[in-house]
Design a protein around this motif. Sequence first.
Motif, PDB file in Angstrom:
ATOM      1  N   ASP A  38      -1.401 -23.519 -43.662  1.00  0.00           N
ATOM      2  CA  ASP A  38      -1.230 -23.655 -45.213  1.00  0.00           C
ATOM      3  C   ASP A  38      -0.819 -22.328 -46.035  1.00  0.00           C
ATOM      4  O   ASP A  38      -0.720 -23.232 -46.861  1.00  0.00           O
ATOM      5  N   TYR A  39      -0.949 -21.850 -45.623  1.00  0.00           N
ATOM      6  CA  TYR A  39      -0.624 -20.097 -46.197  1.00  0.00           C
ATOM      7  C   TYR A  39       0.726 -19.738 -46.379  1.00  0.00           C
ATOM      8  O   TYR A  39       1.208 -19.506 -47.439  1.00  0.00           O
ATOM      9  N   MET A  40       1.388 -20.638 -45.685  1.00  0.00           N
ATOM     10  CA  MET A  40       2.752 -20.870 -45.628  1.00  0.00           C
ATOM     11  C   MET A  40       3.420 -21.689 -46.400  1.00  0.00           C
ATOM     12  O   MET A  40       4.400 -21.568 -46.912  1.00  0.00           O
ATOM     13  N   CYS A  41       2.230 -22.916 -46.577  1.00  0.00           N
ATOM     14  CA  CYS A  41       3.297 -23.805 -47.825  1.00  0.00           C
ATOM     15  C   CYS A  41       2.860 -24.167 -48.904  1.00  0.00           C
ATOM     16  O   CYS A  41       2.806 -24.232 -49.923  1.00  0.00           O
ATOM     17  N   LYS A  42       1.884 -22.543 -49.443  1.00  0.00           N
ATOM     18  CA  LYS A  42       2.006 -22.118 -50.752  1.00  0.00           C
ATOM     19  C   LYS A  42       3.194 -22.063 -51.528  1.00  0.00           C
ATOM     20  O   LYS A  42       4.437 -20.898 -50.575  1.00  0.00           O
ATOM     21  N   PRO A  43       2.948 -22.005 -52.799  1.00  0.00           N
ATOM     22  CA  PRO A  43       4.026 -22.098 -53.194  1.00  0.00           C
ATOM     23  C   PRO A  43       4.613 -20.100 -53.289  1.00  0.00           C
ATOM     24  O   PRO A  43       3.790 -19.651 -53.287  1.00  0.00           O
ATOM     25  N   LYS A  44       6.339 -20.187 -53.866  1.00  0.00           N
ATOM     26  CA  LYS A  44       6.516 -18.828 -53.448  1.00  0.00           C
ATOM     27  C   LYS A  44       5.716 -17.751 -54.417  1.00  0.00           C
ATOM     28  O   LYS A  44       5.676 -16.391 -54.723  1.00  0.00           O
ATOM     29  N   CYS A  45       5.403 -18.784 -55.903  1.00  0.00           N
ATOM     30  CA  CYS A  45       4.661 -18.462 -56.800  1.00  0.00           C
ATOM     31  C   CYS A  45       3.051 -16.988 -56.411  1.00  0.00           C
ATOM     32  O   CYS A  45       2.848 -16.858 -57.628  1.00  0.00           O
ATOM     33  N   GLN A  46       2.465 -18.085 -55.653  1.00  0.00           N
ATOM     34  CA  GLN A  46       1.658 -17.749 -54.548  1.00  0.00           C
ATOM     35  C   GLN A  46       1.600 -17.202 -53.701  1.00  0.00           C
ATOM     36  O   GLN A  46       0.497 -16.905 -53.226  1.00  0.00           O
ATOM     37  N   GLY A  47       2.297 -16.810 -53.074  1.00  0.00           N
ATOM     38  CA  GLY A  47       2.859 -15.889 -51.880  1.00  0.00           C
ATOM     39  C   GLY A  47       3.494 -16.113 -50.944  1.00  0.00           C
ATOM     40  O   GLY A  47       3.135 -15.659 -50.132  1.00  0.00           O
ATOM     41  N   GLY A  48       3.304 -18.133 -50.793  1.00  0.00           N
ATOM     42  CA  GLY A  48       3.367 -18.767 -49.472  1.00  0.00           C
ATOM     43  C   GLY A  48       5.464 -18.306 -50.242  1.00  0.00           C
ATOM     44  O   GLY A  48       5.646 -17.386 -50.399  1.00  0.00           O
ATOM     45  N   MET A  49       5.436 -19.624 -48.787  1.00  0.00           N
ATOM     46  CA  MET A  49       7.066 -19.695 -48.527  1.00  0.00           C
ATOM     47  C   MET A  49       7.886 -20.854 -49.094  1.00  0.00           C
ATOM     48  O   MET A  49       8.928 -20.954 -48.733  1.00  0.00           O
TER      49      MET A  49
END
Length: 267
Positions: A38-49
């Motif tokens: 779920d964290y990896m699915c965050k947008p790049k601007c929010q720290g994810g991939m």
Amino acid sequence: MSCFRVPQSILSNIERECAKFWWGSNAESRKLHWKKWDYMCKPKCQGGMGFRKLEIFNKALLAKQIWRILRKPNSLVGRVLKARYFKQGDIMQAQLGSNPSFVWRSLLSSRTLLEDGLYWTVGNGKSIRIFHDKWVPKVRNFINNNGSLILNEIRVDALIKDGRRDDEAIRGSVLPYIGDEIHRIPLPQTPRDDSRYWKYDSKGRYSVKEGYRMGIGLYDMPAKQTQFLREFEVVKVDFDQQITLGQFPLVPLVESLLNLVLAPLFE
């Protein structure tokens, strides 16, 4: 995925295999997963991939079909669904009905995602309900001058007289600040029907990309985090140029590490 709602169990299995592939796991060895998927699915601007959450992506694809039916109600699929499920009104007011098909269930499951960003453009005002539909961009709930709720079926054409705004009707129906917002809405020079537009696109068109961004809550980002990301973009551009001139292939890695460290401070 653009025609049917995929069961959650299948989506979870696909995401599990994607996570194994990303972290290097295989049948012979298991690797440590340093972050939740779920964290990896965050947008790049929010720290994810920036990986896709398949459930939300599935809904965004289905919402595209609803948008097409709204824009082209006389298409073959639009006429078939209208004859079967919503003989009155349009697909946004349609009910599930009795004995619905799996396709129809799938479409309605994604309708709320489309509704969040859908607004009306005023034409003749005959299709827009004043106190129920979203047609004034900065106003969501309507209350009349007496403070009581108004019947939902009153249409916007009651506020238009001879192609112009009826100031007396507006003053008698809504609060002053709402009336000011209504006066900012342009009326068409020639008569035409009311239409819908997507709020988060400059051309008013829904796209799967924008629907997905809506689904993950990117448009609900706090103002302080939005300001931080805007400033970070400026720094990132200069930083990228320095790295490019130095011919170091580390930009994606350094950028991702900065996002992972800094983004949680603004959650």
